[in-house]
Design a protein around this motif. Structure first.
Motif, PDB file in Angstrom:
ATOM      1  N   LEU A  57       0.803  -1.214   0.000  1.00  0.00           N
ATOM      2  CA  LEU A  57       0.000   0.000   0.000  1.00  0.00           C
ATOM      3  C   LEU A  57       0.842   1.272   0.000  1.00  0.00           C
ATOM      4  O   LEU A  57       0.501   2.253  -0.670  1.00  0.00           O
ATOM      5  CB  LEU A  57      -0.933   0.009   1.214  1.00  0.00           C
ATOM      6  CG  LEU A  57      -2.176  -0.878   1.116  1.00  0.00           C
ATOM      7  CD1 LEU A  57      -2.935  -0.869   2.436  1.00  0.00           C
ATOM      8  CD2 LEU A  57      -3.077  -0.423  -0.023  1.00  0.00           C
ATOM      9  N   GLU A  63      -2.060  -0.483  -5.952  1.00  0.00           N
ATOM     10  CA  GLU A  63      -2.634  -1.211  -4.816  1.00  0.00           C
ATOM     11  C   GLU A  63      -3.507  -0.273  -3.976  1.00  0.00           C
ATOM     12  O   GLU A  63      -4.566  -0.661  -3.490  1.00  0.00           O
ATOM     13  CB  GLU A  63      -1.516  -1.817  -3.964  1.00  0.00           C
ATOM     14  CG  GLU A  63      -1.924  -3.082  -3.230  1.00  0.00           C
ATOM     15  CD  GLU A  63      -2.194  -4.241  -4.186  1.00  0.00           C
ATOM     16  OE1 GLU A  63      -2.989  -5.120  -3.818  1.00  0.00           O
ATOM     17  OE2 GLU A  63      -1.608  -4.272  -5.298  1.00  0.00           O
ATOM     18  N   ALA A  64      -3.052   0.962  -3.801  1.00  0.00           N
ATOM     19  CA  ALA A  64      -3.850   1.949  -3.070  1.00  0.00           C
ATOM     20  C   ALA A  64      -5.174   2.220  -3.775  1.00  0.00           C
ATOM     21  O   ALA A  64      -6.220   2.377  -3.134  1.00  0.00           O
ATOM     22  CB  ALA A  64      -3.060   3.238  -2.904  1.00  0.00           C
ATOM     23  N   ALA A 184      -3.005   4.574   4.511  1.00  0.00           N
ATOM     24  CA  ALA A 184      -3.365   4.508   3.094  1.00  0.00           C
ATOM     25  C   ALA A 184      -4.723   5.175   2.847  1.00  0.00           C
ATOM     26  O   ALA A 184      -4.907   5.855   1.830  1.00  0.00           O
ATOM     27  CB  ALA A 184      -3.402   3.044   2.633  1.00  0.00           C
ATOM     28  N   LYS A 187      -4.344   8.969   2.633  1.00  0.00           N
ATOM     29  CA  LYS A 187      -3.807   9.421   1.344  1.00  0.00           C
ATOM     30  C   LYS A 187      -4.876   9.370   0.261  1.00  0.00           C
ATOM     31  O   LYS A 187      -4.885  10.194  -0.668  1.00  0.00           O
ATOM     32  CB  LYS A 187      -2.614   8.557   0.954  1.00  0.00           C
ATOM     33  CG  LYS A 187      -1.393   8.755   1.851  1.00  0.00           C
ATOM     34  CD  LYS A 187      -0.239   7.873   1.392  1.00  0.00           C
ATOM     35  CE  LYS A 187       0.992   8.067   2.266  1.00  0.00           C
ATOM     36  NZ  LYS A 187       2.108   7.180   1.846  1.00  0.00           N
ATOM     37  N   LEU A 188      -5.798   8.415   0.363  1.00  0.00           N
ATOM     38  CA  LEU A 188      -6.849   8.291  -0.632  1.00  0.00           C
ATOM     39  C   LEU A 188      -7.790   9.495  -0.642  1.00  0.00           C
ATOM     40  O   LEU A 188      -8.419   9.795  -1.658  1.00  0.00           O
ATOM     41  CB  LEU A 188      -7.659   7.011  -0.388  1.00  0.00           C
ATOM     42  CG  LEU A 188      -6.961   5.699  -0.749  1.00  0.00           C
ATOM     43  CD1 LEU A 188      -7.762   4.512  -0.242  1.00  0.00           C
ATOM     44  CD2 LEU A 188      -6.753   5.589  -2.259  1.00  0.00           C
ATOM     45  N   GLU A 193      -0.615  11.170   5.896  1.00  0.00           N
ATOM     46  CA  GLU A 193      -0.891   9.791   6.280  1.00  0.00           C
ATOM     47  C   GLU A 193      -1.363   9.618   7.724  1.00  0.00           C
ATOM     48  O   GLU A 193      -2.013   8.618   8.050  1.00  0.00           O
ATOM     49  CB  GLU A 193       0.324   8.906   6.020  1.00  0.00           C
ATOM     50  CG  GLU A 193       1.536   9.184   6.887  1.00  0.00           C
ATOM     51  CD  GLU A 193       2.653   8.190   6.635  1.00  0.00           C
ATOM     52  OE1 GLU A 193       3.529   8.085   7.500  1.00  0.00           O
ATOM     53  OE2 GLU A 193       2.663   7.511   5.583  1.00  0.00           O
TER      54      GLU A 193
END
Length: 364
Positions: A57, A63-64, A184, A187-188, A193
């Motif tokens: 991640l 992957e994120a 993660a 960050k999305l 973070e």
């Protein structure tokens, strides 16, 4: 006041059944019964729930992105690459099985008619339809708030025990995975973070629920665990390696979650739905029973510090995305969960935390 049936363990009820007859307290009305008995897992089912490699991640945008898609469209995802050893996961599942298969008088040393400890979920009335499961519910964090009188003790030196050392290790391992997922998720939504980690606070609470589902000769008539959402921020679930039962509601249909071996099922709950301003969804889920086999699971829930007031943060509220929830005390959400759970409602709806703004929903 404690209901008279609060001390009646489902495991004992199941052992006393004759000719498949069930006590009325567990039988659902016809319109609420599971449509089908859960089938054994297949490759097609395994491909249904999104799979995310947690170990990638931090470094992989792809992957994120898979994580973001899973949290927004499903709620849960299958976590691979979580770093827990197979030997450790087998040990804690074996200890769980040993506890629930131990003599009743031994388990009753951990009994408590409140939420924590060994028992069944809260019973409020004679009319309440009961779930076909027993559970052991323990607070893990903060460590100085652990109520060790409800933690199991070994039956003998040669037996595994869900004791302090094993649970402490599981607390550390689960916490490590949770922090990686929270980073993660931050960050999305375009934040640093530690955005969600700071919201949870240093003295956040974590709980674990060991759940035992005895075999039920009429699995078509009962809930193993009624449809519900959870009110935590993040949930980690270690499931039985041999028997299915968990189902997730997706697009109006109940989808079977297959056995996952040594992978985890991870997801955001109502707490995360609030602090992400509904970017991430809390999934409806339930458990159905098996007619021939018992089943176990181990869930870990993470909640913010109880004295915090949470709501959609300013950085996630703007003209294109107005607030979807009111600000609310975390302890109020925690207290309201059991009332909402008993009647099959979401906590945010039961407590009127959701903002029913059709214009806001339309913009979303």
């Amino acid at each position: 006041m404690v209901h008279g049936d609060q001390g009646k363990m489902v495991q004992e009820v199941a052992a006393e059944l004759l000719n498949g007859g069930l006590p009325d307290r567990y039988v659902l009305s016809e319109e609420k019964r599971p449509n089908t008995t859960v089938a054994q897992p297949s490759c097609k089912l395994a491909a249904t729930i999104p799979i995310v490699d947690v170990s990638r991640l931090a470094e992989s945008p792809e992957e994120a992105a898979k994580l973001g898609s899973a949290l927004q469209s499903w709620g849960p995802f299958v976590a691979t690459g979580h770093g827990m050893s197979k030997e450790f996961m087998d040990e804690i599942l074996d200890a769980t099985r040993e506890f629930f298969h131990s003599p009743l008088e031994q388990k009753q040393k951990c009994s408590n008619f409140q939420n924590e400890g060994y028992g069944v979920d809260r019973i409020d009335s004679d009319e309440q339809v009961l779930d076909w499961c027993d559970r052991l519910w323990l607070q893990l964090q903060p460590e100085d708030e652990r109520r060790l009188q409800f933690w199991p003790q070994p039956l003998s030196e040669c037996l595994i025990c869900i004791g302090k050392q094993l649970l402490h290790e599981h607390t550390l391992e689960s916490g490590r995975v949770t922090m990686e997922v929270l980073k993660a998720m931050a960050k999305l939504v375009g934040q640093k973070e530690d955005f969600f980690i700071e919201m949870v606070g240093e003295r956040f609470k974590s709980y674990t629920r060991f759940t035992y589902y005895p075999p039920c000769p009429r699995s078509d008539l009962v809930n193993g665990l009624k449809p519900h959402t959870d009110n935590s921020v993040v949930l980690l679930l270690l499931m039985d390696k041999d028997v299915t039962g968990l189902q997730v509601l997706k697009d109006g249909s109940w989808i079977d979650v297959p056995v996952l071996g040594h992978d985890l099922l991870v997801g955001g709950d109502e707490g995360m739905e609030i602090v992400s301003n509904a970017v991430f969804k809390a999934p409806w889920h339930r458990v159905v029973t098996n007619a021939e086999k018992d089943r176990m699971s181990l869930a870990v829930f993470y909640q913010p510090e109880p004295e915090r007031i949470i709501g959609p943060p300013g950085k996630l509220v703007h003209e294109e995305r107005p607030p979807f929830f009111k600000r609310c005390l975390v302890q109020t959400l925690a207290d309201g969960y059991w009332d909402a759970f008993a009647v099959g409602n979401r906590t945010v709806d039961f407590l009127n935390v959701r903002i029913n703004d059709e214009a806001a929903v339309a913009k979303n």
